[in-house]
Design an enzyme around this catalytic site. Sequence first.
Site, PDB file in Angstrom:
ATOM      1  N   ASP A  82      -3.584 -10.249   6.846  1.00  0.00           N
ATOM      2  CA  ASP A  82      -3.639  -9.614   5.525  1.00  0.00           C
ATOM      3  C   ASP A  82      -4.304 -10.582   4.534  1.00  0.00           C
ATOM      4  OD1 ASP A  82      -3.033  -7.643   3.634  1.00  0.00           O
ATOM      5  OD2 ASP A  82      -1.054  -8.492   3.183  1.00  0.00           O
ATOM      6  N   ASP A 104     -10.964 -10.621   2.574  1.00  0.00           N
ATOM      7  CA  ASP A 104     -10.887 -10.134   1.196  1.00  0.00           C
ATOM      8  C   ASP A 104     -11.860 -10.934   0.346  1.00  0.00           C
ATOM      9  OD1 ASP A 104     -10.327  -9.344  -1.335  1.00  0.00           O
ATOM     10  OD2 ASP A 104      -8.175  -9.728  -1.238  1.00  0.00           O
ATOM     11  N   GLU A 134     -12.916  -5.426   1.505  1.00  0.00           N
ATOM     12  CA  GLU A 134     -12.392  -4.866   0.244  1.00  0.00           C
ATOM     13  C   GLU A 134     -13.473  -4.835  -0.824  1.00  0.00           C
ATOM     14  OE1 GLU A 134      -8.455  -5.894  -1.076  1.00  0.00           O
ATOM     15  OE2 GLU A 134      -8.949  -5.620  -3.189  1.00  0.00           O
ATOM     16  N   ALA A 215       0.913  -0.623  -2.156  1.00  0.00           N
ATOM     17  CA  ALA A 215       1.367   0.772  -2.089  1.00  0.00           C
ATOM     18  C   ALA A 215       2.889   0.907  -1.965  1.00  0.00           C
ATOM     19  CB  ALA A 215       0.668   1.471  -0.927  1.00  0.00           C
ATOM     20  N   ASP A 258       4.789  -4.146   1.421  1.00  0.00           N
ATOM     21  CA  ASP A 258       5.520  -5.410   1.523  1.00  0.00           C
ATOM     22  C   ASP A 258       6.690  -5.416   0.524  1.00  0.00           C
ATOM     23  OD1 ASP A 258       6.387  -7.948   1.938  1.00  0.00           O
ATOM     24  OD2 ASP A 258       4.592  -8.969   1.252  1.00  0.00           O
TER      25      ASP A 258
HETATM   26  P1  13P Z   1       3.027  -4.100  -2.211  1.00  0.00           P
HETATM   27  O1  13P Z   1       3.244  -5.350  -3.017  1.00  0.00           O
HETATM   28  O2  13P Z   1       2.871  -2.900  -3.078  1.00  0.00           O
HETATM   29  O3  13P Z   1       4.067  -3.897  -1.162  1.00  0.00           O
HETATM   30  O4  13P Z   1       1.611  -4.268  -1.440  1.00  0.00           O
HETATM   31  C1  13P Z   1       1.529  -4.999  -0.253  1.00  0.00           C
HETATM   32  C2  13P Z   1       0.127  -5.261   0.156  1.00  0.00           C
HETATM   33  O5  13P Z   1      -0.833  -4.692  -0.322  1.00  0.00           O
HETATM   34  C3  13P Z   1      -0.069  -6.245   1.228  1.00  0.00           C
HETATM   35  O6  13P Z   1      -1.433  -6.490   1.468  1.00  0.00           O
HETATM   36  O1  G3H Z   2      -0.598  -8.539  -0.586  1.00  0.00           O
HETATM   37  C1  G3H Z   2       0.144  -9.467  -0.356  1.00  0.00           C
HETATM   38  C2  G3H Z   2       1.405  -9.324   0.425  1.00  0.00           C
HETATM   39  O2  G3H Z   2       2.415  -8.734  -0.341  1.00  0.00           O
HETATM   40  C3  G3H Z   2       1.800 -10.643   1.006  1.00  0.00           C
HETATM   41  O3  G3H Z   2       2.388 -11.466   0.062  1.00  0.00           O
HETATM   42  O4  G3H Z   2       1.031 -13.535   0.188  1.00  0.00           O
HETATM   43  O5  G3H Z   2       3.359 -13.568  -0.777  1.00  0.00           O
HETATM   44  O6  G3H Z   2       2.996 -13.274   1.689  1.00  0.00           O
HETATM   45  P1  G3H Z   2       2.442 -13.060   0.298  1.00  0.00           P
HETATM   46 ZN    ZN Z   3      -2.675  -6.375  -0.267  1.00  0.00          ZN
END
Ligand code: 13P
Ligand code: G3H
Ligand code: ZN
Length: 312
Positions: A82, A104, A134, A215, A258
């Site tokens: 991610d 990203d 993205e 989301a 998340d």
């Molecule tokens: P949220 O913070 O809305 O859960 O989004 C998570 C996300 O986009 C991780 O890449």
């Molecule tokens: O988009 C980000 C996710 O919520 C992950 O969060 O970078 O704090 O692990 P993090």
């Molecule tokens: Zn994200």
Amino acid sequence: MPLVTSTEMFRKAYEGGYAIGAFNVNNMEIIQGITEAAAELRAPLILQVSAGARKYANHTYLMKLVEAAVEETGLPICLHLDHGDTFELCKSCIDGGFTSVMIDGSHHDYEDNVALTAKVVEYAHAHGVVVEGELGRLEGVEDDVKVSAADASYTDPAQVEDFVQRTGVDSLAIAIGTSHGAYKFKPGQKPQLRFDILQEVAQRLPQFPIVLHGASSVIPEFVAQINQYGGSMPDAIGIPEEMLRQAAEMAVCKINIDSDLRLAMTASIRKHLAEHPADFDPRQYLKPARQAIKDMVARKISNVLGCAGKVE
Ligand code: 13P
Ligand code: G3H
Ligand code: ZN
């Protein structure tokens, strides 16, 4: 069943008018809660690891935990990086067994985003790994990066064909009003998404999988539970579930969640410790926390994603 890429999942999701949940993972209980829910509901699944999660838990630990989940559940699971922000990070995840990476480049200017994304795609595809790019920039906090409202920007639909064609990405994250974290809208503000942008992107990129970040729905009962048991979260507003469902019926094939998992887990742990102040065995509060994750994922699969029963 080995880890899979998202290619087949997205193809079926696009045609079926549903989306795949991409849930962020940091430890064993989170991985178990998510995969148990998906296995019971026969839902295809993406588990995603941020750079911060990888730093926290270590690549090898997360890899082995996810492999254990595949073995235990028999589910097709895609393991995704991610918000990769450099070629080196993406390469390290590809070399280390991930089946999907996000590069990203949305913080760069357009040409630099194209060049960086194309470089990652070239390496990833040569290794059988798929890539999410993205365009547009989401507001909110991820890791140590905070994007202010002033710096956030919607995706410009006029750029998407050029971007996809020149980079070769397999899916595209777009900005239509979602944002990272628990505070997506100002108190009193009505949540809104730019479905017109999503529609135009879908017209320009037929059958192409679109991704929605940021989301989480920030369900009020979980914020209330945190505050009832000693927390002090300000009013938090997320994306209504019915809007996400609508996006899933359109071109959105991957929905990232998340914050809702974090809220469910923290609310459960706070409640347990407040009600059992003498407990000090982590299993006593992590067991209900894992169940809270499982319940939240089951709720997402039913209310938002529409992907229950899509694994044969
Ligand atoms: P949220 O913070 O809305 O859960 O989004 C998570 C996300 O986009 C991780 O890449
Ligand atoms: O988009 C980000 C996710 O919520 C992950 O969060 O970078 O704090 O692990 P993090
Ligand atoms: Zn994200």
